[in-house]
Design an enzyme around this catalytic site. Structure first.
Site, PDB file in Angstrom:
ATOM      1  N   PHE A  36       5.152   1.843   3.266  1.00  0.00           N
ATOM      2  CA  PHE A  36       3.707   1.802   3.527  1.00  0.00           C
ATOM      3  C   PHE A  36       3.123   0.603   2.775  1.00  0.00           C
ATOM      4  O   PHE A  36       2.876   0.662   1.576  1.00  0.00           O
ATOM      5  CB  PHE A  36       3.052   3.105   3.055  1.00  0.00           C
ATOM      6  N   ASP A  66      -3.671   3.206  -2.989  1.00  0.00           N
ATOM      7  CA  ASP A  66      -2.868   4.310  -3.493  1.00  0.00           C
ATOM      8  C   ASP A  66      -1.738   3.874  -4.419  1.00  0.00           C
ATOM      9  O   ASP A  66      -1.212   2.769  -4.305  1.00  0.00           O
ATOM     10  CB  ASP A  66      -2.284   5.067  -2.294  1.00  0.00           C
ATOM     11  N   PHE A 101      -8.685   4.655   8.644  1.00  0.00           N
ATOM     12  CA  PHE A 101      -7.504   5.241   8.012  1.00  0.00           C
ATOM     13  C   PHE A 101      -6.258   5.078   8.869  1.00  0.00           C
ATOM     14  O   PHE A 101      -6.251   5.452  10.046  1.00  0.00           O
ATOM     15  CB  PHE A 101      -7.735   6.735   7.750  1.00  0.00           C
ATOM     16  N   ASN A 122      -8.043  -4.016   6.385  1.00  0.00           N
ATOM     17  CA  ASN A 122      -6.708  -3.967   5.785  1.00  0.00           C
ATOM     18  C   ASN A 122      -5.647  -4.164   6.857  1.00  0.00           C
ATOM     19  O   ASN A 122      -5.771  -3.643   7.971  1.00  0.00           O
ATOM     20  CB  ASN A 122      -6.461  -2.612   5.100  1.00  0.00           C
TER      21      ASN A 122
END
Length: 349
Positions: free
Chosen positions: A27, A80, A329, A129
């Site tokens: 990720f 994250d 998201f 992003n």
């Protein structure tokens, strides 16, 4: 309240299972500010590649290295801990020589570049992003392939991801407890997380119910339509329905749903009535948002991943690449592809 894993799917519930984030390298998030450093000013923008570090932890370490207060280091978005992320931090160092950030050392972090900048980098001040996501142990390759093609054409619901609600839904549960209590919440972080979770859950529920009841992208009287790529919107009248529908089909306009709060929600007539009915039972959360003076806003109901491409490494592993605007998201894309196994609540926004 509809749970995240029960929200309506645009392309139907996936047939395939799969593994998301088998390791952090599966990720990758690259932050896109949409602008370059000025080259001068009292702030320093620092682009950092990190693995195994959350944003606040790195920001605090940078402040300590520069010998400034932690509040003098800002960032545009939280990334994250359990992912490989590339993002910008901003440190206020006025009247000082340019610090040598090549000497900044923190396990899991690497300074890629840094430069002076005139303005503070504020939360939310990013364009979007770029994501690279690897899905493993896919059980039905053809179903995933078909869904990828459908997503490229029709997009996905613009749901707030599970990470918005905290591990085990803790942020939403905190908001519900707060809504039922008269006691003030003085912790600023808790206030922010809980209010955000409350509003996000109410938005998701509106979208899920509209998707289940009607043709999802069908304009109705009173819809608030947003100009694609911009925050401005207008309310459609009966006379404008046909023309507006064509513009929605061409992705010039986006149908929005309410981010409830104090003040006018923005939609009118049939659209407003449907939004109110969708969350009519969630009176305590709505009252909390009004009580805490969270201003109502709008958010597009559909999300079109840009520059979407994919590459099958083998029959059970696929690499996805796509760009999403700020506030969207990646998990909202992934949930339309597979029934995931993995760390859903801890994924970078």
């Amino acid at each position: 309240m509809i749970a995240f894993d029960q929200l309506t799917w645009l392309h139907g519930k996936p047939q395939s299972s799969g593994l998301l984030k088998a390791n952090p390298e599966d990720f990758l998030v690259v932050e896109d500010l949409g602008f370059a450093p000025d080259g001068e000013g009292e702030h320093v923008l620092v682009r950092i590649l990190k693995n195994g570090c959350n944003t606040r932890f790195v920001a605090d370490a940078l402040a300590k290295f520069l010998k400034i207060h932690a509040r003098e280091v800002s960032f545009a978005g939280q990334k994250d801990k359990h992912a490989v992320t590339e993002q910008w931090l901003c440190a206020r160092v006025p009247g000082k020589e340019m610090p040598d950030l090549s000497k900044f050392q923190l396990e899991g972090c690497q300074v890629l570049e840094y430069a002076r900048h005139k303005r503070k980098l504020r939360l939310g001040a990013l364009k979007g992003n770029q994501f690279t996501v690897i899905l493993r142990e896919i059980s039905h390759r053809q179903d995933v392939e078909t869904r990828l093609q459908a997503i490229a054409e029709r997009g996905v619901p613009n749901y707030f991801g599970a990470q918005r609600f905290g591990i085990g839904g803790s942020n939403l549960q905190g908001a519900l407890r707060w809504a039922e209590s008269d006691a003030p919440v003085r912790d600023r972080n808790k206030r922010s997380f809980w209010l955000s979770a409350a509003r996000s859950a109410l938005f998701n529920q509106q979208v899920s119910i509209r998707l289940k009841k009607t043709e999802f992208n069908q304009v109705v009287d009173g819809d608030a339509l947003q100009l694609a790529g911009r925050g401005s919107w207008f309310v459609v009248t009966p006379e404008e329905l046909e023309v507006s529908q064509a513009r929605v089909h061409n992705r010039e306009l986006m149908i929005t749903a309410a981010l409830p709060g104090s003040g006018d929600w923005g939609s009118q007539r049939d659209a407003l009535a449907a939004e109110q009915a969708a969350i009519a039972e969630e009176t305590s959360l709505q009252a909390l948002l009004v009580r805490e003076k969270v201003e109502a806003a709008r958010r597009a109901m559909l999300l079109y991943p840009q520059q979407l491409s994919w590459n099958w490494w083998d029959d059970v592993t696929v690499e996805l690449r796509f760009w999403l605007p700020a506030g969207s998201f990646a998990t909202s894309v992934v949930r339309e592809l597979i029934n995931t196994t993995g760390d859903y609540a801890n994924i970078a926004e």
